[in-house]
Design a protein around this motif. Structure first.
Motif, PDB file in Angstrom:
ATOM      1  N   SER A 145      -7.316   0.292  -0.399  1.00 15.01           N
ATOM      2  CA  SER A 145      -6.892  -1.043   0.009  1.00 15.01           C
ATOM      3  C   SER A 145      -5.669  -1.499  -0.784  1.00 15.01           C
ATOM      4  O   SER A 145      -4.694  -2.010  -0.214  1.00 15.01           O
ATOM      5  N   ALA A 160      -2.548   0.427   0.240  1.00 17.31           N
ATOM      6  CA  ALA A 160      -2.031  -0.036   1.538  1.00 17.31           C
ATOM      7  C   ALA A 160      -1.333  -1.379   1.387  1.00 17.31           C
ATOM      8  O   ALA A 160      -0.281  -1.627   2.001  1.00 17.31           O
ATOM      9  N   HIS A 168       1.145   4.852   1.284  1.00 17.59           N
ATOM     10  CA  HIS A 168       1.822   4.292   0.109  1.00 17.59           C
ATOM     11  C   HIS A 168       2.984   5.189  -0.282  1.00 17.59           C
ATOM     12  O   HIS A 168       2.833   6.404  -0.411  1.00 17.59           O
ATOM     13  N   LEU A 172     -10.537   2.395   4.826  1.00 18.11           N
ATOM     14  CA  LEU A 172      -9.326   1.591   5.011  1.00 18.11           C
ATOM     15  C   LEU A 172      -9.432   0.725   6.264  1.00 18.11           C
ATOM     16  O   LEU A 172      -9.040  -0.453   6.238  1.00 18.11           O
ATOM     17  N   ALA A 183      -3.244   5.618   2.964  1.00 15.89           N
ATOM     18  CA  ALA A 183      -2.729   4.252   2.997  1.00 15.89           C
ATOM     19  C   ALA A 183      -1.253   4.191   3.367  1.00 15.89           C
ATOM     20  O   ALA A 183      -0.732   3.104   3.631  1.00 15.89           O
ATOM     21  N   ALA A 223       2.132  -0.940  -0.337  1.00 13.36           N
ATOM     22  CA  ALA A 223       3.116  -0.293   0.538  1.00 13.36           C
ATOM     23  C   ALA A 223       4.079   0.577  -0.274  1.00 13.36           C
ATOM     24  O   ALA A 223       3.711   1.652  -0.714  1.00 13.36           O
ATOM     25  N   ARG A 254      -9.168  -3.263   6.086  1.00 14.82           N
ATOM     26  CA  ARG A 254      -8.209  -4.039   6.884  1.00 14.82           C
ATOM     27  C   ARG A 254      -8.920  -5.120   7.681  1.00 14.82           C
ATOM     28  O   ARG A 254      -8.419  -6.243   7.812  1.00 14.82           O
TER      29      ARG A 254
END
Length: 340
Positions: free
Chosen positions: A165, A168, A231, A294, A229, A171, A298
């Motif tokens: 989480s 994500a 990332h 995930l 994610a 970013a 979300r």
């Protein structure tokens, strides 16, 4: 068709067990206060406060094939046993790997020494006491399951779900992680645990089992979570002393880095699972778990308030301090980037 009574069944693991049993066409009853949530459709729900007189009146005397106990509080354990121990063919107690006295012996199995049960307000000691009193009452009909970290969709502890989480949410920005060198993680997906408990009960399995997944490097978990994610930033790692000096906590809870354990307790996540695997224990693919977690995270909101982990603001302040120290003349924390 088997008849199962779940003592609980509205919380995370209990609800998953009930849901899977219903899908198998079984007769399922849950006895609980109902404050943790609702039961799945197809379950007979009996609302009862287990600390009150007559709490088990509606289920006592019924010929149960299986009773699954999810609690560990002494009054709940003893009350249930007094009312129901003679009414079932098989009894499952969900305990914990926290019952072991030492977390310093990698590969230790179910025969390792347990903590002494003197303080029943202590979680580990209460779990041990629950095992002892249940064994005395149920005898050779008892299965004791000792899971470690439970992961998967729906987790409200925020330990495992924090990482995928946070990655994500971040970013392309940096994420703070602990020193991953020689750090392990051992977990089991709630769906796999529930399926094994059901199968073990159907087979009348008895004895004690570490219901845990395989040992994985913490770096493997973090990098896999970063890929899932999407990332693209850096994972910034600093040593334990620096984190402790800056009031970052181990394992779980507010202002923590989840899954990070003191090196002295490293074997907590390195328990033997040989007996569990021999008894049919399986685990799903890591990527599939992370994908599902995930999606669940979300749906609940990546930026929501959490029971475990750093807030994004707390993390940002720590990352700024790391950058400041790295830029200073004396260095401080050094270059500790882990590329994802």
């Amino acid at each position: 068709m088997t008849r199962t009574l779940i003592l609980g069944g509205t919380g995370w693991l209990g609800r998953e067990i009930a849901e899977q049993l219903v899908a198998l066409g079984e007769d399922v009853t849950c006895l609980a206060r109902g404050k943790s949530g609702s039961t799945p459709g197809g379950v007979t729900f009996i609302r009862s406060d287990r600390q009150t007189p007559g709490a088990y009146d509606l289920v006592a005397g019924v010929a149960w094939d299986e009773i699954i106990e999810l609690a560990y509080e002494p009054d709940l354990i003893t009350g249930a046993l007094e009312a129901l121990a003679g009414s079932t063919q098989h009894w499952t107690l969900v305990s914990s790997v926290s019952v072991y006295a030492s977390n310093a012996d990698p590969g230790a199995d179910e025969d390792a020494v347990l903590v002494d049960a003197f303080d029943l307000d202590d979680y580990a000691q209460a779990k041990v006491a629950a095992e002892h009193v249940t064994a005395e009452a149920v005898g050779d009909r008892l299965l004791i399951a000792r899971p470690g970290l439970i992961a998967g969709p729906g987790d409200t502890s925020d330990r495992f779900g924090y990482w995928v989480s946070r990655l994500a949410l971040a970013a392309h920005e940096a994420v703070l992680v602990p020193d991953v060198h020689d750090r392990s993680v051992q977990f089991i997906d709630v769906r796999d645990l529930a399926a094994w408990l059901i199968g073990a009960a159907h087979r009348g399995l008895t004895g004690s089992y570490n219901a845990v997944g395989r040992e994985r490097d913490l770096s493997t978990i973090l990098l896999a979570a970063a890929r899932v994610a999407g990332h693209t930033g850096n994972l910034i790692s600093v040593d334990d002393d620096w984190l402790i000096e800056h009031n970052v906590n181990y394992w779980a809870g507010p202002r923590s880095l989840p899954l990070w354990l003191p090196r002295s307790d490293s074997a907590f996540a390195r328990r033997s699972r040989s007996r569990f695997v021999a008894a049919g224990g399986t685990e799903r693919n890591l990527k599939d778990i992370l994908d599902d977690v995930l999606a669940d995270e979300r749906s609940r909101g990546l930026g929501r308030e959490r029971r475990s982990g750093l807030t994004r603001e707390e993390e940002g302040l720590l990352l700024n301090e790391i950058a400041r120290q790295m830029a200073s003349e004396d260095g401080g924390v050094g270059d500790r980037s882990v590329q994802s």
